[in-house]
Design a protein around this motif. Sequence first.
Motif, short mmCIF file in Angstrom:
data_model
loop_
_atom_site.label_atom_id
_atom_site.label_comp_id
_atom_site.label_asym_id
_atom_site.label_seq_id
_atom_site.Cartn_x
_atom_site.Cartn_y
_atom_site.Cartn_z
N ASP A 104 2.80 -7.85 7.50
CA ASP A 104 1.57 -7.11 7.83
C ASP A 104 1.25 -6.08 6.75
O ASP A 104 2.14 -5.54 6.11
N GLU A 105 -0.04 -5.79 6.63
CA GLU A 105 -0.47 -4.75 5.71
C GLU A 105 -0.36 -3.39 6.40
O GLU A 105 -0.80 -3.24 7.54
N VAL A 106 0.23 -2.43 5.70
CA VAL A 106 0.46 -1.10 6.25
C VAL A 106 0.04 -0.06 5.23
O VAL A 106 0.32 -0.20 4.05
N SER A 107 -0.63 0.99 5.69
CA SER A 107 -0.88 2.11 4.78
C SER A 107 -0.60 3.41 5.52
O SER A 107 -0.53 3.46 6.75
N PHE A 108 -0.40 4.47 4.74
CA PHE A 108 -0.06 5.78 5.31
C PHE A 108 -1.15 6.78 5.02
O PHE A 108 -1.74 6.78 3.94
N GLU A 109 -1.39 7.62 6.00
CA GLU A 109 -2.41 8.66 5.85
C GLU A 109 -1.74 10.01 6.11
O GLU A 109 -1.14 10.22 7.17
N ALA A 110 -1.82 10.90 5.14
CA ALA A 110 -1.20 12.21 5.30
C ALA A 110 -2.08 13.10 6.18
O ALA A 110 -3.29 13.17 5.96
N VAL A 112 6.53 9.64 9.63
CA VAL A 112 5.47 9.14 10.54
C VAL A 112 5.40 10.08 11.75
O VAL A 112 6.43 10.48 12.30
N ILE A 113 4.19 10.47 12.12
CA ILE A 113 4.04 11.43 13.21
C ILE A 113 4.44 10.80 14.55
O ILE A 113 4.34 9.58 14.73
N PHE A 163 9.56 -5.89 3.92
CA PHE A 163 10.78 -5.72 4.72
C PHE A 163 11.95 -6.44 4.04
O PHE A 163 11.74 -7.40 3.35
N ALA A 188 -1.30 3.09 -1.36
CA ALA A 188 -0.78 1.72 -1.38
C ALA A 188 -0.94 1.09 0.00
O ALA A 188 -1.02 1.80 1.00
N SER A 189 -1.03 -0.21 0.05
CA SER A 189 -1.23 -0.82 1.36
C SER A 189 -0.44 -2.11 1.53
O SER A 189 -0.95 -3.13 1.93
N ARG A 190 0.83 -2.03 1.22
CA ARG A 190 1.72 -3.14 1.55
C ARG A 190 3.07 -2.57 1.88
O ARG A 190 3.44 -1.51 1.42
N LEU A 191 3.79 -3.29 2.68
CA LEU A 191 5.14 -2.85 3.00
C LEU A 191 5.99 -4.10 3.03
O LEU A 191 5.66 -5.07 3.68
N ASP A 199 2.39 8.21 16.39
CA ASP A 199 2.29 6.86 15.83
C ASP A 199 3.61 6.09 15.83
O ASP A 199 3.65 4.93 15.44
N ALA A 208 -2.71 -5.73 12.62
CA ALA A 208 -2.78 -5.31 11.22
C ALA A 208 -4.24 -5.31 10.78
O ALA A 208 -5.05 -6.01 11.38
N PRO A 209 -4.65 -4.56 9.75
CA PRO A 209 -3.80 -3.67 8.96
C PRO A 209 -3.45 -2.40 9.75
O PRO A 209 -4.28 -1.86 10.46
N TRP A 210 -2.21 -1.96 9.58
CA TRP A 210 -1.74 -0.77 10.29
C TRP A 210 -2.02 0.46 9.44
O TRP A 210 -1.86 0.43 8.22
N ARG A 211 -2.43 1.52 10.11
CA ARG A 211 -2.59 2.78 9.41
C ARG A 211 -1.74 3.81 10.16
O ARG A 211 -2.05 4.16 11.30
N LEU A 212 -0.67 4.26 9.55
CA LEU A 212 0.24 5.20 10.20
C LEU A 212 0.05 6.58 9.59
O LEU A 212 -0.02 6.73 8.37
N ARG A 213 -0.04 7.57 10.46
CA ARG A 213 -0.21 8.93 9.98
C ARG A 213 1.16 9.56 9.70
O ARG A 213 2.11 9.33 10.45
N ILE A 214 1.22 10.32 8.64
CA ILE A 214 2.49 10.95 8.25
C ILE A 214 2.26 12.44 8.00
O ILE A 214 1.13 12.88 7.77
N PHE A 274 1.75 6.83 -2.49
CA PHE A 274 2.25 6.63 -1.13
C PHE A 274 1.12 6.52 -0.11
O PHE A 274 1.18 5.72 0.82
N VAL A 275 0.07 7.31 -0.30
CA VAL A 275 -1.02 7.28 0.69
C VAL A 275 -2.17 6.33 0.31
O VAL A 275 -3.12 6.20 1.07
N TYR A 288 -2.53 -3.21 18.46
CA TYR A 288 -1.31 -3.69 17.80
C TYR A 288 -1.59 -4.66 16.67
O TYR A 288 -0.77 -5.52 16.39
#
Lengths: 212, 46
Positions: free
Chosen positions: B16-22, B1-2, A212, A207-210, B5, A181-187, A204-205, A179
């Motif tokens: 927090d730093e967040v990135s996306f992976e296709a 987001v799958i 809120f 960049a590394s900031r979000l 995840d 950071a840094p978070w890596r979310l798969r899409i 989109f894939v 749980y």
Amino acid sequence: MTGVNTFEVLSPGIMSSVQDLGRFGYARYGVAASGALDGFAVRVGNLLVGNDETAAVVETTVMGLRIKALRETVVAVTGADLQARKGSEPLPLWRSQRVRGGETLVFSGPARGLRAYVAVAGGIQVAAVLGSRSTNLASGFGGFEGRALRKGDILAAEPLPDLMRYVDRVFSPEAVPDYSAPWRLRIVWGPQEDQFSDEGRQTFVTASRLSF
Amino acid sequence: VISADLPLLGQITPGDEVSFEAVSMDEAIKSLRQMEDQVETFKRSL
């Protein structure tokens, strides 16, 4: 709804509510799924305390929840590390614990993650609405009187025989989600993928900031 | 987001730093199956 009074809410903290895995199948009538955001944590927590994985739990966000046991029970706290304590001792996460009547669980603030789950042996007993015990906060139904928990609320759980056999069950630490950071979310790309430029998708894939 | 995840999505803290992976749909489905297997294995171990 058959329950025995098990916890009293001394303070709900920033935001706490009764949730299960969600209310599915009614979106066509405009009914949102609601439910816990971290369903994995709910399922594991419930299994640790001997419940069906779909039982209702308390979801608490960030900090401040304080609940007092009204009888002996078994709980498991999963999800975020909100520095939970039982009285003055740290409460190990992802492990079922015996809690005696009069003992207090306190969540003092986030170390990692945002939402923690308190699974209670027997499950939090509230009436199911459209097949779920989740609170729909926006519409004000389901869960505990259709609202977030407040000071003085009494949470009931179904009494289970031979409770102590559920104590000290552990979910393997290697299997606990990371749980931090840094978070890596798969899409996966959506059906409108071709409406976006190559450059836009690339941004989109990479960049590394979000915000809120 | 799958789906596999989604549990993490609710744990991200503001700032927090967040990135996306296709990933491909196949990989998304495989990841979900892995998560389900993990829960099933744990359930059977109890």
